[in-house]
Design a protein around this motif. Structure first.
Motif, mmCIF file in Angstrom:
data_model
loop_
_atom_site.group_PDB
_atom_site.id
_atom_site.type_symbol
_atom_site.label_atom_id
_atom_site.label_comp_id
_atom_site.label_asym_id
_atom_site.label_seq_id
_atom_site.Cartn_x
_atom_site.Cartn_y
_atom_site.Cartn_z
ATOM 1 N N LYS A 67 -15.008 -45.690 -62.919
ATOM 2 C CA LYS A 67 -13.603 -45.301 -62.933
ATOM 3 C C LYS A 67 -13.460 -43.803 -62.665
ATOM 4 C CE LYS A 67 -9.611 -45.213 -66.049
ATOM 5 N NZ LYS A 67 -9.124 -45.606 -67.393
ATOM 6 N N PRO A 68 -12.712 -43.438 -61.604
ATOM 7 C CA PRO A 68 -12.527 -42.014 -61.285
ATOM 8 C C PRO A 68 -11.767 -41.299 -62.403
ATOM 9 C CG PRO A 68 -11.855 -43.416 -59.454
ATOM 10 C CD PRO A 68 -12.026 -44.303 -60.649
ATOM 11 N N ALA A 69 -12.109 -40.040 -62.607
ATOM 12 C CA ALA A 69 -11.450 -39.265 -63.660
ATOM 13 C C ALA A 69 -9.956 -39.134 -63.389
ATOM 14 C CB ALA A 69 -12.089 -37.893 -63.766
ATOM 15 N N ASP A 70 -9.599 -39.093 -62.111
ATOM 16 C CA ASP A 70 -8.184 -38.916 -61.768
ATOM 17 C C ASP A 70 -7.525 -40.226 -61.349
ATOM 18 O OD1 ASP A 70 -9.566 -39.305 -59.447
ATOM 19 O OD2 ASP A 70 -8.609 -37.668 -58.345
ATOM 20 N N TRP A 71 -8.053 -41.334 -61.845
ATOM 21 C CA TRP A 71 -7.545 -42.649 -61.462
ATOM 22 C C TRP A 71 -6.063 -42.799 -61.791
ATOM 23 C CZ3 TRP A 71 -6.583 -47.454 -64.419
ATOM 24 C CH2 TRP A 71 -6.409 -48.560 -63.573
ATOM 25 N N GLN A 72 -5.313 -43.357 -60.833
ATOM 26 C CA GLN A 72 -3.882 -43.569 -61.028
ATOM 27 C C GLN A 72 -3.568 -45.040 -60.812
ATOM 28 O OE1 GLN A 72 -1.530 -41.256 -61.756
ATOM 29 N NE2 GLN A 72 -2.829 -39.438 -61.663
ATOM 30 N N LEU A 73 -3.215 -45.724 -61.871
ATOM 31 C CA LEU A 73 -2.926 -47.157 -61.772
ATOM 32 C C LEU A 73 -1.810 -47.451 -60.769
ATOM 33 C CD1 LEU A 73 -3.116 -50.136 -62.726
ATOM 34 C CD2 LEU A 73 -1.485 -49.536 -64.542
ATOM 35 N N GLU A 74 -0.697 -46.747 -60.897
ATOM 36 C CA GLU A 74 0.452 -47.056 -60.051
ATOM 37 C C GLU A 74 0.162 -46.894 -58.563
ATOM 38 O OE1 GLU A 74 3.115 -48.572 -60.993
ATOM 39 O OE2 GLU A 74 2.417 -48.565 -63.059
ATOM 40 N N SER A 75 -0.547 -45.816 -58.208
ATOM 41 C CA SER A 75 -0.813 -45.616 -56.783
ATOM 42 C C SER A 75 -1.789 -46.666 -56.260
ATOM 43 C CB SER A 75 -1.339 -44.202 -56.516
ATOM 44 O OG SER A 75 -2.555 -43.991 -57.176
ATOM 45 N N GLN A 76 -2.696 -47.114 -57.138
ATOM 46 C CA GLN A 76 -3.619 -48.162 -56.697
ATOM 47 C C GLN A 76 -2.886 -49.491 -56.517
ATOM 48 O OE1 GLN A 76 -7.696 -48.468 -58.314
ATOM 49 N NE2 GLN A 76 -7.199 -50.605 -58.692
ATOM 50 N N LEU A 77 -1.987 -49.788 -57.450
ATOM 51 C CA LEU A 77 -1.238 -51.041 -57.342
ATOM 52 C C LEU A 77 -0.403 -51.069 -56.066
ATOM 53 C CD1 LEU A 77 0.030 -51.566 -61.022
ATOM 54 C CD2 LEU A 77 -1.795 -52.802 -59.842
ATOM 55 N N SER A 78 0.023 -49.894 -55.611
ATOM 56 C CA SER A 78 0.845 -49.838 -54.396
ATOM 57 C C SER A 78 0.033 -50.176 -53.159
ATOM 58 C CB SER A 78 1.477 -48.448 -54.251
ATOM 59 O OG SER A 78 0.506 -47.497 -53.874
ATOM 60 N N GLN A 79 -1.312 -50.220 -53.310
ATOM 61 C CA GLN A 79 -2.177 -50.535 -52.161
ATOM 62 C C GLN A 79 -2.515 -52.024 -52.073
ATOM 63 O OE1 GLN A 79 -5.268 -47.213 -51.364
ATOM 64 N NE2 GLN A 79 -5.106 -47.302 -53.586
ATOM 65 N N ILE A 80 -2.018 -52.804 -53.020
ATOM 66 C CA ILE A 80 -2.270 -54.248 -52.951
ATOM 67 C C ILE A 80 -1.643 -54.773 -51.662
ATOM 68 C CG2 ILE A 80 -1.743 -56.490 -54.015
ATOM 69 C CD1 ILE A 80 -1.617 -54.968 -56.720
ATOM 70 N N PRO A 81 -2.404 -55.571 -50.883
ATOM 71 C CA PRO A 81 -1.841 -56.121 -49.644
ATOM 72 C C PRO A 81 -0.499 -56.824 -49.937
ATOM 73 C CG PRO A 81 -4.185 -56.598 -49.783
ATOM 74 C CD PRO A 81 -3.785 -56.009 -51.112
ATOM 75 N N ALA A 82 0.507 -56.516 -49.133
ATOM 76 C CA ALA A 82 1.866 -57.004 -49.387
ATOM 77 C C ALA A 82 1.931 -58.505 -49.649
ATOM 78 C CB ALA A 82 2.764 -56.641 -48.210
ATOM 79 N N HIS A 83 1.141 -59.251 -48.908
ATOM 80 C CA HIS A 83 1.171 -60.706 -49.037
ATOM 81 C C HIS A 83 0.779 -61.182 -50.437
ATOM 82 C CE1 HIS A 83 1.073 -64.820 -47.641
ATOM 83 N NE2 HIS A 83 -0.152 -64.971 -48.100
ATOM 84 N N TYR A 84 -0.024 -60.388 -51.121
ATOM 85 C CA TYR A 84 -0.557 -60.812 -52.419
ATOM 86 C C TYR A 84 0.153 -60.201 -53.626
ATOM 87 C CZ TYR A 84 -4.198 -63.007 -49.768
ATOM 88 O OH TYR A 84 -4.862 -63.806 -48.881
#
Ligand SMILES: [Zn+2]
Length: 85
Positions: A67-84
């Motif tokens: 887990k990166p020290a600067d991990w950001q949940l929200e920005s990662q969730l925004s990368q979920i492929p739109a279809h899924y």
């Protein structure tokens, strides 16, 4: 540069666990959400279901040491492929 994002949590990968054609999952485990590729992310419904479990369980990393020290949940969730989503 990322070429693939986890269908459950959006983590970026520099390879596709689903193979070059997107139809041969390697059954590995997402290092972030712990989803098993080809099983937990097999369909839109299964991806959403696993995501809900992961979110309600506190979004722990399957491999906490990655887990990166600067991990950001929200920005990662925004990368979920739109279809899924
Ligand atoms: Zn994931």
């Amino acid at each position: 540069m990322s070429t693939w994002n986890c269908r459950v949590c959006g983590l970026d990968y520099d390879y596709s666990p689903w193979g070059p054609q997107g139809d041969t999952p390697d059954y590995g485990t997402c290092e972030c959400c712990g989803a098993q590729f080809g099983v937990d992310d097999y369909s839109v419904a299964s991806s959403r279901s696993f995501r809900q479990q992961w979110l309600s369980g506190g979004t722990a990393w399957f491999y906490p040491n990655l887990k990166p020290a600067d991990w950001q949940l929200e920005s990662q969730l925004s990368q979920i492929p739109a279809h899924y989503r």
